[in-house]
Structures are given as C-alpha cells and as structure tokens.
Design a protein around this motif. Structure first.
Motif, PDB file in Angstrom:
ATOM      1  N   LEU A  75       0.880  -1.094   0.317  1.00  0.00           N
ATOM      2  CA  LEU A  75       0.080  -0.102   0.289  1.00  0.00           C
ATOM      3  C   LEU A  75       1.181   1.218   0.359  1.00  0.00           C
ATOM      4  O   LEU A  75       1.629   1.158   0.778  1.00  0.00           O
ATOM      5  CB  LEU A  75      -0.954  -0.216   1.503  1.00  0.00           C
ATOM      6  N   LEU A  87       0.690   4.958   0.650  1.00  0.00           N
ATOM      7  CA  LEU A  87       0.370   6.033   1.280  1.00  0.00           C
ATOM      8  C   LEU A  87      -0.212   7.360   0.639  1.00  0.00           C
ATOM      9  O   LEU A  87      -0.880   7.407   0.419  1.00  0.00           O
ATOM     10  CB  LEU A  87       0.100   6.110   2.688  1.00  0.00           C
ATOM     11  N   GLY A 133      -2.001   6.749  -2.951  1.00  0.00           N
ATOM     12  CA  GLY A 133      -3.328   5.793  -2.485  1.00  0.00           C
ATOM     13  C   GLY A 133      -3.633   5.028  -3.676  1.00  0.00           C
ATOM     14  O   GLY A 133      -4.368   4.471  -4.090  1.00  0.00           O
ATOM     15  N   ASP A 159      -5.487   2.345  -8.351  1.00  0.00           N
ATOM     16  CA  ASP A 159      -5.888   3.513  -7.345  1.00  0.00           C
ATOM     17  C   ASP A 159      -6.860   3.017  -6.341  1.00  0.00           C
ATOM     18  O   ASP A 159      -8.510   2.677  -6.887  1.00  0.00           O
ATOM     19  CB  ASP A 159      -6.412   4.555  -8.075  1.00  0.00           C
ATOM     20  N   LEU A 160      -6.954   3.526  -5.482  1.00  0.00           N
ATOM     21  CA  LEU A 160      -8.124   3.178  -4.087  1.00  0.00           C
ATOM     22  C   LEU A 160      -9.156   4.988  -3.913  1.00  0.00           C
ATOM     23  O   LEU A 160      -8.494   5.484  -3.709  1.00  0.00           O
ATOM     24  CB  LEU A 160      -7.472   2.326  -3.059  1.00  0.00           C
ATOM     25  N   ARG A 196     -10.522   7.286  -0.966  1.00  0.00           N
ATOM     26  CA  ARG A 196     -10.346   7.747   0.266  1.00  0.00           C
ATOM     27  C   ARG A 196     -10.689   6.958   1.461  1.00  0.00           C
ATOM     28  O   ARG A 196      -9.667   6.174   2.401  1.00  0.00           O
ATOM     29  CB  ARG A 196     -10.605   9.196   0.367  1.00  0.00           C
ATOM     30  N   LEU A 245      -8.934   3.262   0.979  1.00  0.00           N
ATOM     31  CA  LEU A 245      -7.124   3.499   1.719  1.00  0.00           C
ATOM     32  C   LEU A 245      -6.898   3.788   3.027  1.00  0.00           C
ATOM     33  O   LEU A 245      -6.200   3.107   3.376  1.00  0.00           O
ATOM     34  CB  LEU A 245      -6.620   4.945   1.055  1.00  0.00           C
ATOM     35  N   ALA A 305      -5.258   1.232   5.353  1.00  0.00           N
ATOM     36  CA  ALA A 305      -3.402   1.421   5.951  1.00  0.00           C
ATOM     37  C   ALA A 305      -4.276   0.977   7.685  1.00  0.00           C
ATOM     38  O   ALA A 305      -3.414   0.802   8.049  1.00  0.00           O
ATOM     39  CB  ALA A 305      -3.869   3.408   6.278  1.00  0.00           C
TER      40      ALA A 305
END
Length: 221
Positions: A135, A137, A140, A150-151, A153, A156, A160
C-alpha cells in the motif's frame, strides 16, 4: 546504488564532481546544455540532483522551481555565493540543502548521503507491505502480483489502519472513528458498504480472502 544528476556549467568542475561521485559507486548523469535540463532530470528519475545556482541562460532558482512542479526529488544547491538571501530563496523554492563553493568533496558527499537517508526513511514510511500486498499511502495505490489499483479515500484509510496493525483485530468502531472523525452519527451499514467495496477492489488485484471478518469483534489482515 543511488542515481545522481549533476547540473554544473563549469566543465572541469562537472568532470571532477562526476569522477568523485562515481568513485563512491553512484550512477551519474549530467547536463552540458540547459535549455531542456528539467526534462532531462525528470526523464532520468534520479534519487538526488546536485544543482549549480548560476547557469548560462537560466538559473538554478528557475530549474529548482520547475523541477518541483514535476518531481519531489531531493535537490542540493551549489553556489559560489554565501548570500543568506540565495540560501533562503533556494529553500523557499524547494531545495533540500545548500553548499557553498569551494566545497570539500567529503562534505558534499556527506550532505548527499544525509539527503538520501532522509528520503529513504520517508519513502519507507509511506509504504506498507503485508502478505504480498503493498500500500502506497502517498499515492493511494495498492499493488500485488505486478498489478496496481487506485483506491478511494475510504478504501485507503481502511486498508491502512488494518495493515499498520496487521494480525490484530480492529473493531468496527475504531475504523469508523478513523474514517469519520466527527461527533455526527454515521450509519453502521455505511462501513459495511465500504468494506465490501474494498474487498472487490482487492479481488481486481487477484487478492482474495485478505481482509478477515471476526464476527462481533471487527476485522484484521
């Protein structure tokens, strides 16, 4: 070994500096003209740029500013001026360090190594890897098996908190607090929707059964 890009208009100084850097094992490239130097820097994708302040037809200030619009590569400015204004201007434009000529090569090497260490720590802190899934951060982006995605919000944030605390059950309430940091009521079903979306996103990467539900307790990876 790290890649360095040198921008120095004095041919003898440039040759000497490249020789010193290459002796230390760095991969180096340099510019001999400066009309398209920013494009050359971005294309080379160095780990650090050593940039002379005074250049023909342009200036290190301009180059530093333009590089910063396209890259976060560390920049060390070189200058024959000990003006506090030049140092302040360099830092305001995004330079990471400032070395005055004539410089001791050992000091410049130490500055380069320091900048590279800081960058490495920062990059490492912005990436989490667990069970074959990485991942990023800062971007994203989740990646696995050579695929990237792409993740959103919320995806993510959920991933995380779970990856940062892997092998530990994180309660639904903890995740909701992380996602919606407010006193407003949030429907519990909203989290379920987000969890299901995250699972589907991971499946697109070929990652299945990664996010585990512990009924009545929460989730873990």
């Amino acid at each position: 070994m790290a890649k360095l890009f040198v921008v120095e208009d004095d041919a003898s100084l440039r040759t000497e500096l490249l020789h010193v850097l290459e002796l230390q094992g760095y991969d180096c490239a340099s510019a001999v003209s400066f009309e398209r130097v920013v494009d050359e820097i971005v294309a080379y994708a160095p780990d650090c740029v050593v940039l002379d302040l005074k250049l023909p037809g342009t200036s290190g200030f301009d180059v530093c500013r333009d590089v910063r619009t396209r890259s976060q590569v560390p920049i060390i400015m070189l200058t024959s001026s000990d003006s506090e204004f030049d140092e302040l201007m360099s830092m305001n434009l995004g330079a990471d360090d400032y070395v005055t000529k004539p410089y001791n090569p050992a000091i410049l090497l130490a500055r380069i190594q320091s900048v590279l260490r800081r960058t490495h720590r920062s990059a490492a802190a912005s990436r989490i890897t667990h069970k074959g899934l990485t991942l990023d951060l800062a971007k994203g982006v989740a990646s696995a098996g050579g695929k990237s995605l792409d993740l959103t919000r919320n995806e993510l944030k959920i991933l995380a908190i779970l990856m940062e605390n892997h092998d530990t059950i994180i309660s639904r309430q903890e995740i909701m607090n992380e996602l919606w940091q407010s006193d407003e009521f949030v429907d519990d079903n909203t989290l379920t929707v987000n969890i299901n979306r995250l699972r589907k996103s991971l499946e697109k990467l070929g990652v299945t059964d990664y996010l585990v539900t512990r009924r009545g307790q929460g989730y873990l990876v």
